[in-house]
Design an enzyme around this catalytic site. Structure first.
Site, short mmCIF file in Angstrom:
data_model
loop_
_atom_site.label_atom_id
_atom_site.label_comp_id
_atom_site.label_asym_id
_atom_site.label_seq_id
_atom_site.Cartn_x
_atom_site.Cartn_y
_atom_site.Cartn_z
N HIS A 1 0.89 -1.21 0.02
CA HIS A 1 -0.06 0.08 -0.08
C HIS A 1 0.78 1.21 -0.07
O HIS A 1 0.44 2.42 0.76
CB HIS A 1 -0.92 -0.12 1.26
CG HIS A 1 -1.89 -1.08 1.22
ND1 HIS A 1 -2.70 -1.69 -0.08
CD2 HIS A 1 -2.80 -1.87 2.01
CE1 HIS A 1 -3.63 -2.42 0.20
NE2 HIS A 1 -3.56 -2.53 1.34
N HIS B 1 -9.72 1.64 0.76
CA HIS B 1 -9.59 0.56 1.67
C HIS B 1 -10.54 0.57 2.99
O HIS B 1 -10.10 0.41 3.96
CB HIS B 1 -8.15 0.54 2.45
CG HIS B 1 -7.79 -0.96 2.60
ND1 HIS B 1 -8.44 -1.74 3.44
CD2 HIS B 1 -6.44 -1.50 2.20
CE1 HIS B 1 -7.42 -2.91 3.59
NE2 HIS B 1 -6.54 -2.89 2.81
N GLU C 1 -11.47 -4.12 -2.64
CA GLU C 1 -10.50 -2.97 -3.15
C GLU C 1 -10.34 -3.10 -4.57
O GLU C 1 -9.68 -4.17 -5.20
CB GLU C 1 -9.00 -3.10 -2.35
CG GLU C 1 -8.98 -3.21 -1.14
CD GLU C 1 -8.04 -3.69 -0.34
OE1 GLU C 1 -6.99 -3.22 -0.54
OE2 GLU C 1 -8.17 -4.62 0.17
#
Length: 376
Positions: free
Chosen positions: A132, A203, A340
């Site tokens: 991420h 997220h 996601e």
């Protein structure tokens, strides 16, 4: 003396009357709890409402969706996302509840990739890999916010050349829109001045039941995908794209999340449950249903539509049960799921996967729709 006392009392009463008690949002949040300063910039809570009474609350810290209120099958307004009551709680957490994720959502193996014969090293914040965008990814950044109207919030951020090791100044705009057909739409745009890789997503952790502190194992899940990208023991794609047929990864028909999550199927063992990328049959068509989750308790369904080729379905396998969220609710292991929308994990190192390269003069665009539907 008596006259002076009466005058003072009247003044105090008048002052008290002018101090209105702060009105909470529909989800019980107080805007004042989100007033702070990060990176020298002010944080705030922005409230979106549509004509049907739905409400979404978003903070510019990490571009996070803090709450999303929708009616259940009995008409009771229900918060369907996990989060915290204040900006201070978000700052203390290393999680990414509701956050915008980048520069690269999901994992990049060894935190390395090569582009035009130049190798770039990124933070290795997840078992030696970059996850991420690293520990200080976009979920920790202050976004510039502009509320365009009651239903639209525009967030912008300049990710500078070399930030977290990524090349290029990346100018990003993300627009949240709460539509009158009860959907949260996220529209992403980005441009760069150097060749780079981009994979932006949201997220949000969803629990549709309306029962704080519950798990999502009784939710039904459907993912419109014939194939997926299996992973190794550290959750990096192997490069294969096998069929879901005959495996617990076959979610083409609705099934309870908990039905096979603890099976001995190797991929579920590696992920401690579902934590994989599915290759969507929708092939980037925003009008084709990509995934759908439903709570039998509330009757609320979440439909997902996307222009992206994949979706990461994650079932809160690494939630520890120690997080205390909104209203003091303790969020348990598998207390939420994430859908996601994305390009595939580790695409910069997987030539067979759809490219995530963005070059100067090009515009990155992506769209995700989270639509709420009530089954009465």
């Amino acid at each position: 003396m008596k006259k002076l006392f009466i005058t003072a009392l009247a003044a105090c009463t008048l002052f008290a009357c002018t101090q209105k008690k702060e009105e909470a949002t529909l989800s019980g949040l107080l805007k004042s709890n989100f007033v702070s300063e990060v990176e020298g910039k002010p944080t705030a809570l922005y409230v979106l409402k549509n004509k049907n009474g739905l409400e979404a609350c978003i903070t510019n810290y990490g571009g996070r969706m803090v709450s999303l209120m929708a009616p259940d099958k009995n008409g009771k307004m229900t918060d369907v996302v996990l989060g915290y009551d204040s900006i201070s709680d978000y700052l203390k957490s290393d999680g990414n509840f509701g956050a915008l994720i980048g520069r690269y959502g999901n994992r990049i193996a060894q935190g390395k990739f090569s582009l035009d014969s130049v190798e770039y090293q990124l933070p290795q914040n997840n078992n030696g890999h970059c996850l991420h965008g690293g520990p200080e990814g976009y979920h920790t950044r202050l976004w510039d916010a502009k509320q365009l109207n009651d239903q639209t919030l525009e967030l912008t951020y300049l990710s500078k050349d070399g930030e977290a090791g990524f090349p290029g100044n990346l100018q990003i705009k993300v627009t949240y829109t709460l539509t009158d057909d009860n959907a949260i739409e996220l529209a992403y745009e980005a441009e760069t001045d150097k060749p780079t890789v981009v994979n932006l997503t949201n997220h949000s952790y969803f629990n549709l039941s309306g029962v704080p502190g519950s798990t999502i194992l009784d939710h039904d899940i459907m993912i419109n995908a014939d194939t997926y990208t299996p992973v190794d023991s550290l959750l990096i794609p192997t490069g294969e794209t096998p069929s879901v047929e005959g495996t617990p990864m076959d979610l083409r028909n609705p099934i309870a999340i908990g039905a096979q999550i603890d099976s001995t199927f190797e991929q579920l063992v590696k992920g401690r449950g579902y934590d994989h990328n599915w290759i969507l049959n929708s092939k980037g068509d925003i009008n084709v249903l990509a995934a759908k989750a439903t709570s039998p308790t509330s009757g609320i369904s979440l439909e997902v539509y996307t222009s992206e080729p994949g979706v990461q379905f994650y079932t809160g396998n690494f939630m520890t049960g120690e997080d205390k969220g909104k209203g003091g609710a303790v969020y348990p292991h598998r207390g939420a799921f994430c859908l996601e929308t994305q390009h595939y994990p580790d695409s910069p190192n997987q030539p067979a996967f759809p490219s995530t390269v963005l070059r100067p003069g090009e515009k990155y665009t992506s769209k995700c729709i989270y639509k709420l539907v009530v089954n009465k």
